[in-house]
Motif scaffolding. Structure first.
Motif, PDB file in Angstrom:
ATOM      1  N   ALA A 233       0.851  -1.195   0.000  1.00 14.85           N
ATOM      2  CA  ALA A 233       0.000   0.000   0.000  1.00 14.85           C
ATOM      3  C   ALA A 233       0.881   1.237   0.000  1.00 14.85           C
ATOM      4  O   ALA A 233       1.816   1.351   0.791  1.00 14.85           O
ATOM      5  CB  ALA A 233      -0.922   0.014   1.221  1.00 14.85           C
ATOM      6  N   ASP A 234       0.564   2.167  -0.888  1.00 17.98           N
ATOM      7  CA  ASP A 234       1.331   3.398  -1.049  1.00 17.98           C
ATOM      8  C   ASP A 234       0.383   4.576  -0.873  1.00 17.98           C
ATOM      9  O   ASP A 234      -0.653   4.656  -1.534  1.00 17.98           O
ATOM     10  CB  ASP A 234       1.976   3.422  -2.441  1.00 17.98           C
ATOM     11  CG  ASP A 234       2.837   4.662  -2.697  1.00 17.98           C
ATOM     12  OD1 ASP A 234       2.510   5.732  -2.164  1.00 17.98           O
ATOM     13  OD2 ASP A 234       3.809   4.548  -3.464  1.00 17.98           O
ATOM     14  N   ILE A 235       0.738   5.498   0.019  1.00 23.16           N
ATOM     15  CA  ILE A 235      -0.002   6.744   0.216  1.00 23.16           C
ATOM     16  C   ILE A 235       0.934   7.885  -0.111  1.00 23.16           C
ATOM     17  O   ILE A 235       1.974   8.051   0.544  1.00 23.16           O
ATOM     18  CB  ILE A 235      -0.534   6.880   1.656  1.00 23.16           C
ATOM     19  CG1 ILE A 235      -1.514   5.761   1.986  1.00 23.16           C
ATOM     20  CG2 ILE A 235      -1.200   8.227   1.862  1.00 23.16           C
ATOM     21  CD1 ILE A 235      -0.873   4.564   2.640  1.00 23.16           C
ATOM     22  N   SER A 236       0.604   8.655  -1.130  1.00 25.01           N
ATOM     23  CA  SER A 236       1.441   9.779  -1.548  1.00 25.01           C
ATOM     24  C   SER A 236       0.577  11.031  -1.610  1.00 25.01           C
ATOM     25  O   SER A 236      -0.449  11.042  -2.299  1.00 25.01           O
ATOM     26  CB  SER A 236       2.080   9.507  -2.916  1.00 25.01           C
ATOM     27  OG  SER A 236       2.955   8.398  -2.842  1.00 25.01           O
ATOM     28  N   THR A 237       0.975  12.069  -0.914  1.00 21.94           N
ATOM     29  CA  THR A 237       0.161  13.277  -0.833  1.00 21.94           C
ATOM     30  C   THR A 237       1.002  14.528  -1.087  1.00 21.94           C
ATOM     31  O   THR A 237       2.198  14.564  -0.781  1.00 21.94           O
ATOM     32  CB  THR A 237      -0.509  13.415   0.543  1.00 21.94           C
ATOM     33  OG1 THR A 237       0.493  13.663   1.538  1.00 21.94           O
ATOM     34  CG2 THR A 237      -1.282  12.154   0.921  1.00 21.94           C
ATOM     35  N   VAL A 238       0.349  15.537  -1.636  1.00 18.53           N
ATOM     36  CA  VAL A 238       0.924  16.872  -1.761  1.00 18.53           C
ATOM     37  C   VAL A 238      -0.146  17.864  -1.318  1.00 18.53           C
ATOM     38  O   VAL A 238      -1.262  17.847  -1.837  1.00 18.53           O
ATOM     39  CB  VAL A 238       1.348  17.207  -3.204  1.00 18.53           C
ATOM     40  CG1 VAL A 238       1.849  18.647  -3.283  1.00 18.53           C
ATOM     41  CG2 VAL A 238       2.417  16.250  -3.689  1.00 18.53           C
ATOM     42  N   ILE A 239       0.188  18.696  -0.359  1.00 17.17           N
ATOM     43  CA  ILE A 239      -0.692  19.791   0.041  1.00 17.17           C
ATOM     44  C   ILE A 239       0.037  21.083  -0.292  1.00 17.17           C
ATOM     45  O   ILE A 239       1.110  21.355   0.240  1.00 17.17           O
ATOM     46  CB  ILE A 239      -1.048  19.719   1.534  1.00 17.17           C
ATOM     47  CG1 ILE A 239      -1.807  18.424   1.828  1.00 17.17           C
ATOM     48  CG2 ILE A 239      -1.877  20.931   1.943  1.00 17.17           C
ATOM     49  CD1 ILE A 239      -2.113  18.196   3.290  1.00 17.17           C
ATOM     50  N   ASP A 240      -0.556  21.856  -1.192  1.00 18.27           N
ATOM     51  CA  ASP A 240       0.102  23.033  -1.745  1.00 18.27           C
ATOM     52  C   ASP A 240      -0.601  24.285  -1.241  1.00 18.27           C
ATOM     53  O   ASP A 240      -1.710  24.607  -1.682  1.00 18.27           O
ATOM     54  CB  ASP A 240       0.049  22.960  -3.275  1.00 18.27           C
ATOM     55  CG  ASP A 240       0.862  24.062  -3.938  1.00 18.27           C
ATOM     56  OD1 ASP A 240       1.341  24.959  -3.226  1.00 18.27           O
ATOM     57  OD2 ASP A 240       1.004  24.025  -5.172  1.00 18.27           O
ATOM     58  N   HIS A 241       0.056  24.989  -0.321  1.00 18.47           N
ATOM     59  CA  HIS A 241      -0.463  26.256   0.189  1.00 18.47           C
ATOM     60  C   HIS A 241      -0.029  27.370  -0.758  1.00 18.47           C
ATOM     61  O   HIS A 241       1.141  27.768  -0.765  1.00 18.47           O
ATOM     62  CB  HIS A 241       0.062  26.521   1.601  1.00 18.47           C
ATOM     63  CG  HIS A 241      -0.486  25.607   2.644  1.00 18.47           C
ATOM     64  ND1 HIS A 241      -1.583  25.929   3.402  1.00 18.47           N
ATOM     65  CD2 HIS A 241      -0.072  24.376   3.053  1.00 18.47           C
ATOM     66  CE1 HIS A 241      -1.837  24.934   4.250  1.00 18.47           C
ATOM     67  NE2 HIS A 241      -0.930  23.976   4.046  1.00 18.47           N
ATOM     68  N   ALA A 242      -0.978  27.862  -1.559  1.00 15.33           N
ATOM     69  CA  ALA A 242      -0.647  28.868  -2.567  1.00 15.33           C
ATOM     70  C   ALA A 242      -1.093  30.267  -2.187  1.00 15.33           C
ATOM     71  O   ALA A 242      -0.682  31.236  -2.830  1.00 15.33           O
ATOM     72  CB  ALA A 242      -1.268  28.483  -3.912  1.00 15.33           C
ATOM     73  N   GLN A 243      -1.926  30.392  -1.123  1.00 14.44           N
ATOM     74  CA  GLN A 243      -2.456  31.684  -0.718  1.00 14.44           C
ATOM     75  C   GLN A 243      -2.398  31.818   0.810  1.00 14.44           C
ATOM     76  O   GLN A 243      -2.270  30.817   1.517  1.00 14.44           O
ATOM     77  CB  GLN A 243      -3.888  31.864  -1.219  1.00 14.44           C
ATOM     78  CG  GLN A 243      -4.038  31.905  -2.734  1.00 14.44           C
ATOM     79  CD  GLN A 243      -3.321  33.093  -3.367  1.00 14.44           C
ATOM     80  OE1 GLN A 243      -3.214  34.160  -2.755  1.00 14.44           O
ATOM     81  NE2 GLN A 243      -2.823  32.906  -4.580  1.00 14.44           N
ATOM     82  N   PRO A 244      -2.503  33.036   1.346  1.00 20.24           N
ATOM     83  CA  PRO A 244      -2.347  33.231   2.801  1.00 20.24           C
ATOM     84  C   PRO A 244      -3.461  32.584   3.622  1.00 20.24           C
ATOM     85  O   PRO A 244      -4.549  32.299   3.136  1.00 20.24           O
ATOM     86  CB  PRO A 244      -2.387  34.759   2.950  1.00 20.24           C
ATOM     87  CG  PRO A 244      -2.090  35.311   1.596  1.00 20.24           C
ATOM     88  CD  PRO A 244      -2.638  34.314   0.626  1.00 20.24           C
ATOM     89  N   ASN A 245      -3.128  32.375   4.891  1.00 20.09           N
ATOM     90  CA  ASN A 245      -4.087  31.947   5.916  1.00 20.09           C
ATOM     91  C   ASN A 245      -4.677  30.567   5.663  1.00 20.09           C
ATOM     92  O   ASN A 245      -5.761  30.259   6.155  1.00 20.09           O
ATOM     93  CB  ASN A 245      -5.215  32.974   6.067  1.00 20.09           C
ATOM     94  CG  ASN A 245      -4.713  34.339   6.491  1.00 20.09           C
ATOM     95  OD1 ASN A 245      -4.589  35.244   5.668  1.00 20.09           O
ATOM     96  ND2 ASN A 245      -4.389  34.494   7.769  1.00 20.09           N
ATOM     97  N   GLY A 246      -3.968  29.728   4.919  1.00 21.41           N
ATOM     98  CA  GLY A 246      -4.453  28.378   4.683  1.00 21.41           C
ATOM     99  C   GLY A 246      -4.163  27.454   5.855  1.00 21.41           C
ATOM    100  O   GLY A 246      -3.202  27.641   6.605  1.00 21.41           O
ATOM    101  N   THR A 247      -5.000  26.426   6.016  1.00 19.14           N
ATOM    102  CA  THR A 247      -4.841  25.445   7.087  1.00 19.14           C
ATOM    103  C   THR A 247      -4.922  24.042   6.510  1.00 19.14           C
ATOM    104  O   THR A 247      -5.831  23.730   5.734  1.00 19.14           O
ATOM    105  CB  THR A 247      -5.942  25.607   8.150  1.00 19.14           C
ATOM    106  OG1 THR A 247      -5.893  26.942   8.687  1.00 19.14           O
ATOM    107  CG2 THR A 247      -5.749  24.610   9.279  1.00 19.14           C
ATOM    108  N   SER A 248      -3.972  23.200   6.883  1.00 17.44           N
ATOM    109  CA  SER A 248      -4.011  21.803   6.452  1.00 17.44           C
ATOM    110  C   SER A 248      -3.686  20.884   7.612  1.00 17.44           C
ATOM    111  O   SER A 248      -2.851  21.190   8.457  1.00 17.44           O
ATOM    112  CB  SER A 248      -3.015  21.561   5.303  1.00 17.44           C
ATOM    113  OG  SER A 248      -1.681  21.765   5.724  1.00 17.44           O
ATOM    114  N   ARG A 249      -4.401  19.756   7.638  1.00 21.30           N
ATOM    115  CA  ARG A 249      -4.173  18.716   8.625  1.00 21.30           C
ATOM    116  C   ARG A 249      -4.087  17.383   7.895  1.00 21.30           C
ATOM    117  O   ARG A 249      -4.944  17.056   7.079  1.00 21.30           O
ATOM    118  CB  ARG A 249      -5.311  18.661   9.660  1.00 21.30           C
ATOM    119  CG  ARG A 249      -5.370  19.868  10.579  1.00 21.30           C
ATOM    120  CD  ARG A 249      -4.202  19.879  11.545  1.00 21.30           C
ATOM    121  NE  ARG A 249      -4.234  21.030  12.453  1.00 21.30           N
ATOM    122  CZ  ARG A 249      -3.663  22.192  12.211  1.00 21.30           C
ATOM    123  NH1 ARG A 249      -3.018  22.382  11.059  1.00 21.30           N
ATOM    124  NH2 ARG A 249      -3.723  23.184  13.082  1.00 21.30           N
TER     125      ARG A 249
END
Length: 444
Positions: free
Chosen positions: A304-320
């Motif tokens: 099993a492979d989990i590959s992720t990209v979270i790209d914050h391109a603008q201000p005040n973004g939140t990622s979990r």
């Protein structure tokens, strides 16, 4: 915005001919944009073929066994009988589209429970009746140029789903997509469904995907989803993959989140001989949020492979981002998580965590967390851990009369409990907990 996960260096063009099926009978080619996408996908995949471990993004997942398969398009599934379909509903019917070997089955599908302002249909019907919508969004987020499996999906694009939720519309019932693979004897049958999902300003919806097998034939499922979240819109997107142990499951999700929008993704991986789930979430508006999480439970010789990209391109973004996995026997898992913070994305708040539980000396986890930060006013963190069951906790349970296998099951269930709590919708959370409990019961 299209976010690159890897280049095509390290791909093998010699594998391309076996995977490129003839285009005859592809009804969705009634739109020029579809025909153009197929042509570009075929040209690109013919040039690069399957990715290899020489490509950094595929360093931990080797498609050598897939390359050895005798690949053929899935057959006509219009008359294939299907056993009981899975659902997250405890009672009653709701909106559901069913696909068998990648082909839409109207006789098994229903639009019951959809409010006015929602379009839910198969890909061919959308091309016929809503061509402008398809033309505006197809291929915009998922690029075939630097992703060979997206190129392959584009090359063989035949069917899929189109979902549009109108501005300000809230869909109370979960929308379910059920993908059933049956396959063909003697070959590895391939299907390449596409999903176009659009939530307009202020819309809200819950989408649940079920991926299951009927029978033990080997199949290749190569899914691509392009998801556009409008301003202030929210999508809860949950997926469970329970295909048989002879199958190959490949998936790429590309999401774009506008100002104030929320994209919430959860993936539970239990099946397939080899699976890879790629999630790319681009926060393209201010105050956008994304929540990417999941669980993986593999045993035997599964991968099993989990590959992720979270790209914050603008201000005040939140990622979990929270993933937890259980790996037994000779199974192997890989986690690659990348958070990108662009120079203009000040005030970003990003968090990433992956934890793996190894139940065997032969089990393996490869983890590669990554932060790329180009802004100076941010709060970002990541963490990865791997370990075994706590002997003290196991002894404590055994000392109170609980047999070893039951005690192990309790500890594994407790380990996964908090990641399942990441699922916001209670009925879906309960259904996924049942899937985990079933896996543990089989393990005993």
């Amino acid at each position: 915005m299209t976010t690159s996960l890897y280049s095509t260096r390290g791909a093998d063009p010699t594998t391309a001919p076996a995977f490129l099926a003839p285009l005859e009978g592809r009804d969705a080619a009634i739109l020029p944009v579809v025909a153009d996408l197929r042509a570009r996908g075929r040209a690109r995949f013919a040039a690069v073929g399957l990715p290899t471990v020489k490509n950094e993004a595929w360093r931990y997942t080797n498609l050598r066994e897939l390359a050895k398969q005798s690949i053929a398009p899935a057959g006509d599934s219009a008359a294939t009988p299907v056993d009981r379909l899975p659902t997250v509903r405890s009672a009653g019917a709701g909106p559901r589209l069913v696909f068998v070997d990648g082909r839409f089955r109207a006789d098994l599908s229903t639009l019951q429970g959809l409010p006015t302002g929602v379009l839910l249909t198969d890909f061919a019907s959308a091309c016929r009746d809503h061509g402008d919508l398809v033309a505006a969004h197809l291929g915009r987020l998922a690029s075939a140029d630097d992703r060979p499996l997206v190129a392959l999906n584009s090359a063989d694009l035949t069917d899929g789903v189109v979902l549009r939720v109108g501005a300000g519309v809230a869909v109370a019932e979960p929308i379910e997509l059920v993908y059933v693979t049956v396959g063909r004897e003697g070959v590895t049958a391939s299907s390449h469904p596409r999903a176009l999902i659009l939530l307009e300003t202020g819309a809200r919806a819950v989408l649940v995907e079920h991926h299951i097998s009927q029978g033990g034939a080997a199949v290749l499922s190569n899914h691509v989803a392009e998801i556009t979240i409008g301003e202030g819109a929210t999508l809860h997107h949950c997926k469970v993959q329970r295909e048989n142990d002879a199958s190959f499951h490949l998936s790429h999700i590309a999401a774009s989140v506008a100002t104030g929008g929320v994209y919430d993704n959860f993936i539970l991986t239990l099946g397939a001989r080899l699976s890879r789930n790629e999630v790319v979430s681009a926060l393209d508006g201010r105050d956008a949020r994304t929540h990417v999480s999941g669980g993986y439970m593999v045993r035997g010789h599964q991968h099993a492979d989990i590959s992720t990209v979270i790209d914050h391109a603008q201000p005040n973004g939140t990622s979990r981002e929270v993933y937890k996995g259980v790996i037994d026997d000779h199974a192997r898992a890989a986690f690659q998580g990348k958070i990108i913070v662009r120079p203009q994305a000040q005030k970003t708040d990003g968090h990433q965590l992956n934890r793996a539980l190894l139940l065997s000396d032969n089990a393996e986890i490869d983890a590669k967390p990554e932060l790329q930060i180009f802004a100076d006013d941010v709060k970002c963190s990541h963490g990865c851990t791997a370990g075994e069951l706590d002997d003290n906790a196991l002894f404590y349970l055994r000392a109170r009369g609980i047999d070893k296998e039951t005690a192990r099951g309790l500890l594994i269930g407790a380990f996964l409990a908090d990641v399942l709590d990441e699922i916001a919708e209670a009925p879906i959370r309960d259904a996924f907990q049942d899937y985990v409990a079933g896996w543990l019961e089989e393990q005993r």
